[in-house]
Design a protein around this motif. Sequence first.
Motif, PDB file in Angstrom:
ATOM      1  N   PRO A   1      -0.568  48.536   4.164  1.00 15.60           N
ATOM      2  CA  PRO A   1      -0.562  49.729   5.017  1.00 15.60           C
ATOM      3  C   PRO A   1      -0.348  49.440   6.496  1.00 15.60           C
ATOM      4  CG  PRO A   1      -2.787  49.216   4.295  1.00 15.60           C
ATOM      5  CD  PRO A   1      -1.877  48.290   3.548  1.00 15.60           C
ATOM      6  N   GLN A   2      -0.505  48.188   6.905  1.00 21.53           N
ATOM      7  CA  GLN A   2      -0.273  47.832   8.306  1.00 21.53           C
ATOM      8  C   GLN A   2       0.533  46.529   8.387  1.00 21.53           C
ATOM      9  OE1 GLN A   2      -0.680  49.337  11.219  1.00 21.53           O
ATOM     10  NE2 GLN A   2      -1.433  51.182  10.223  1.00 21.53           N
ATOM     11  N   ALA A   3       1.729  46.542   7.802  1.00 25.64           N
ATOM     12  CA  ALA A   3       2.608  45.379   7.878  1.00 25.64           C
ATOM     13  C   ALA A   3       3.007  45.107   9.323  1.00 25.64           C
ATOM     14  CB  ALA A   3       3.854  45.609   7.023  1.00 25.64           C
ATOM     15  N   ARG A   4       3.189  46.148  10.080  1.00 32.44           N
ATOM     16  CA  ARG A   4       3.391  46.108  11.522  1.00 32.44           C
ATOM     17  C   ARG A   4       2.587  47.263  12.110  1.00 32.44           C
ATOM     18  NH1 ARG A   4       8.307  43.197  12.492  1.00 32.44           N
ATOM     19  NH2 ARG A   4       8.170  41.467  10.998  1.00 32.44           N
ATOM     20  N   GLN A   5       2.504  47.325  13.419  1.00 33.18           N
ATOM     21  CA  GLN A   5       1.730  48.399  14.025  1.00 33.18           C
ATOM     22  C   GLN A   5       2.308  49.759  13.623  1.00 33.18           C
ATOM     23  OE1 GLN A   5       1.536  48.382  18.293  1.00 33.18           O
ATOM     24  NE2 GLN A   5      -0.304  49.630  18.328  1.00 33.18           N
ATOM     25  N   HIS A   6       1.500  50.553  12.954  1.00 32.17           N
ATOM     26  CA  HIS A   6       1.861  51.894  12.490  1.00 32.17           C
ATOM     27  C   HIS A   6       2.961  51.892  11.429  1.00 32.17           C
ATOM     28  CE1 HIS A   6      -0.798  53.568  15.432  1.00 32.17           C
ATOM     29  NE2 HIS A   6      -0.087  53.151  16.453  1.00 32.17           N
ATOM     30  N   VAL A   7       3.249  50.741  10.832  1.00 33.83           N
ATOM     31  CA  VAL A   7       4.298  50.643   9.808  1.00 33.83           C
ATOM     32  C   VAL A   7       3.711  50.078   8.519  1.00 33.83           C
ATOM     33  CG1 VAL A   7       6.473  49.545   9.143  1.00 33.83           C
ATOM     34  CG2 VAL A   7       6.143  50.345  11.499  1.00 33.83           C
ATOM     35  N   ALA A   8       3.896  50.790   7.416  1.00 32.01           N
ATOM     36  CA  ALA A   8       3.447  50.326   6.101  1.00 32.01           C
ATOM     37  C   ALA A   8       4.634  49.744   5.339  1.00 32.01           C
ATOM     38  CB  ALA A   8       2.835  51.477   5.311  1.00 32.01           C
ATOM     39  N   LEU A   9       4.339  48.791   4.475  1.00 27.12           N
ATOM     40  CA  LEU A   9       5.361  48.159   3.645  1.00 27.12           C
ATOM     41  C   LEU A   9       4.983  48.321   2.178  1.00 27.12           C
ATOM     42  CD1 LEU A   9       7.852  46.297   3.237  1.00 27.12           C
ATOM     43  CD2 LEU A   9       6.286  44.349   3.439  1.00 27.12           C
ATOM     44  N   ILE A  10       5.917  48.843   1.386  1.00 26.54           N
ATOM     45  CA  ILE A  10       5.749  48.938  -0.063  1.00 26.54           C
ATOM     46  C   ILE A  10       6.805  48.045  -0.705  1.00 26.54           C
ATOM     47  CG2 ILE A  10       5.788  50.414  -2.103  1.00 26.54           C
ATOM     48  CD1 ILE A  10       5.058  52.767  -0.338  1.00 26.54           C
ATOM     49  N   ARG A  11       6.358  47.159  -1.608  1.00 28.53           N
ATOM     50  CA  ARG A  11       7.292  46.269  -2.294  1.00 28.53           C
ATOM     51  C   ARG A  11       7.245  46.556  -3.795  1.00 28.53           C
ATOM     52  NH1 ARG A  11       9.646  41.465  -0.814  1.00 28.53           N
ATOM     53  NH2 ARG A  11       8.300  41.230   1.012  1.00 28.53           N
ATOM     54  N   LEU A  12       8.398  46.884  -4.375  1.00 30.69           N
ATOM     55  CA  LEU A  12       8.492  47.023  -5.828  1.00 30.69           C
ATOM     56  C   LEU A  12       8.271  45.649  -6.439  1.00 30.69           C
ATOM     57  CD1 LEU A  12      11.655  49.326  -5.998  1.00 30.69           C
ATOM     58  CD2 LEU A  12       9.250  49.982  -5.715  1.00 30.69           C
TER      59      LEU A  12
ATOM     60  N   VAL B   1      -0.443  55.317   9.917  1.00 28.79           N
ATOM     61  CA  VAL B   1       0.910  55.012   9.441  1.00 28.79           C
ATOM     62  C   VAL B   1       1.882  56.060   9.970  1.00 28.79           C
ATOM     63  CG1 VAL B   1       2.402  54.776   7.415  1.00 28.79           C
ATOM     64  CG2 VAL B   1       0.069  53.862   7.375  1.00 28.79           C
ATOM     65  N   ARG B   2       2.943  55.595  10.614  1.00 27.93           N
ATOM     66  CA  ARG B   2       3.945  56.515  11.164  1.00 27.93           C
ATOM     67  C   ARG B   2       5.322  56.327  10.540  1.00 27.93           C
ATOM     68  NH1 ARG B   2       2.467  56.467  17.680  1.00 27.93           N
ATOM     69  NH2 ARG B   2       0.277  57.128  17.438  1.00 27.93           N
ATOM     70  N   ALA B   3       5.534  55.217   9.852  1.00 29.13           N
ATOM     71  CA  ALA B   3       6.799  54.970   9.153  1.00 29.13           C
ATOM     72  C   ALA B   3       6.521  54.011   8.003  1.00 29.13           C
ATOM     73  CB  ALA B   3       7.841  54.387  10.096  1.00 29.13           C
ATOM     74  N   VAL B   4       7.389  54.064   6.984  1.00 32.83           N
ATOM     75  CA  VAL B   4       7.205  53.258   5.778  1.00 32.83           C
ATOM     76  C   VAL B   4       8.497  52.514   5.479  1.00 32.83           C
ATOM     77  CG1 VAL B   4       6.690  53.293   3.305  1.00 32.83           C
ATOM     78  CG2 VAL B   4       5.557  54.935   4.842  1.00 32.83           C
ATOM     79  N   VAL B   5       8.374  51.239   5.123  1.00 29.83           N
ATOM     80  CA  VAL B   5       9.508  50.454   4.629  1.00 29.83           C
ATOM     81  C   VAL B   5       9.311  50.236   3.140  1.00 29.83           C
ATOM     82  CG1 VAL B   5      10.681  48.216   4.690  1.00 29.83           C
ATOM     83  CG2 VAL B   5       9.968  49.321   6.832  1.00 29.83           C
ATOM     84  N   LEU B   6      10.353  50.517   2.363  1.00 26.15           N
ATOM     85  CA  LEU B   6      10.326  50.335   0.910  1.00 26.15           C
ATOM     86  C   LEU B   6      11.337  49.257   0.544  1.00 26.15           C
ATOM     87  CD1 LEU B   6       9.481  51.207  -1.964  1.00 26.15           C
ATOM     88  CD2 LEU B   6      11.277  52.944  -1.857  1.00 26.15           C
ATOM     89  N   THR B   7      10.907  48.230  -0.188  1.00 25.16           N
ATOM     90  CA  THR B   7      11.799  47.125  -0.519  1.00 25.16           C
ATOM     91  C   THR B   7      11.519  46.603  -1.919  1.00 25.16           C
ATOM     92  OG1 THR B   7      12.735  45.072   0.382  1.00 25.16           O
ATOM     93  CG2 THR B   7      10.326  45.256   0.362  1.00 25.16           C
TER      94      THR B   7
END
Length: 257
Positions: A8-19, A49-55
């Motif tokens: 949920p905090q991969a970077r400041q205000h950025v969450a990372l979801i990995r399949l 969280v203000r943005a999400v990265v999906l990878t």
Amino acid sequence: MEFILVDPQARQHVALIRLNRPKELNALNLQLMGELRDALRQLDEDEQVRAVVLTGNERAFAAGADIKQMAGKTAIDMLLADQFATWDQIRKTRKPIIAAVSGFALGGGCELAMTCDMIIASETALFGQPEIKIGVMPGAGGTQRLTRAIGKAKAMEMVLTGRFMTAAEAEKRGLINRVVPVELYLEEALKLAEEVAQMSPVAARLAKEAVNRAFETQLDEGLHFERKNFYLCFASDDQAEGMSAFIEKRKPRFKGR
């Protein structure tokens, strides 16, 4: 969760979801999609969280749906399972989502990437809707989003022949934002997410909503929707802070209020 990893905090205000089904090239089974839906719902409600990265991983973002789950189904089975209700809920995520794509993004994987708001791809990325090769067609938005992104002729070719599109061609056609070396694709997506996360969360949500509405309405209705959301920005503390910071020549401190 079994098939996705969430930071949920991969970077400041950025969450990372990995399949996380590497042996199956991140094939999208019902459980994975349910976990993704639930994770995005939780992140949507997380004020940090203000943005999400999906990878996915370097080899595959997602190589398609899990065919083994569908092979023996009847039309009624598919109707009652209503798997696309999960996709509809993912599509309604209010916060910006950036797909970081490397390797295969095929079938449902291509559709999932297109459900995101922006796409950063590695040089090895391959996009495609090859469902025709197994006797079906796209069902999670492929015929609609791909056509809107690259035009009827190219979309028809991909859907009717199953041809893959390289990252370079996808960028040229406007399907993705940019292509970077494979070792940089995730970092580039995280940087883009960080840039988005620095903006007003209120304005970002309203702007995302307005851009998406452009694909669903005529121009007059879309302009009316845009203006309504523009006026709503002036009800936020972020608007007052942003304009004050501009006048005072300092960096704004947005709070999402």
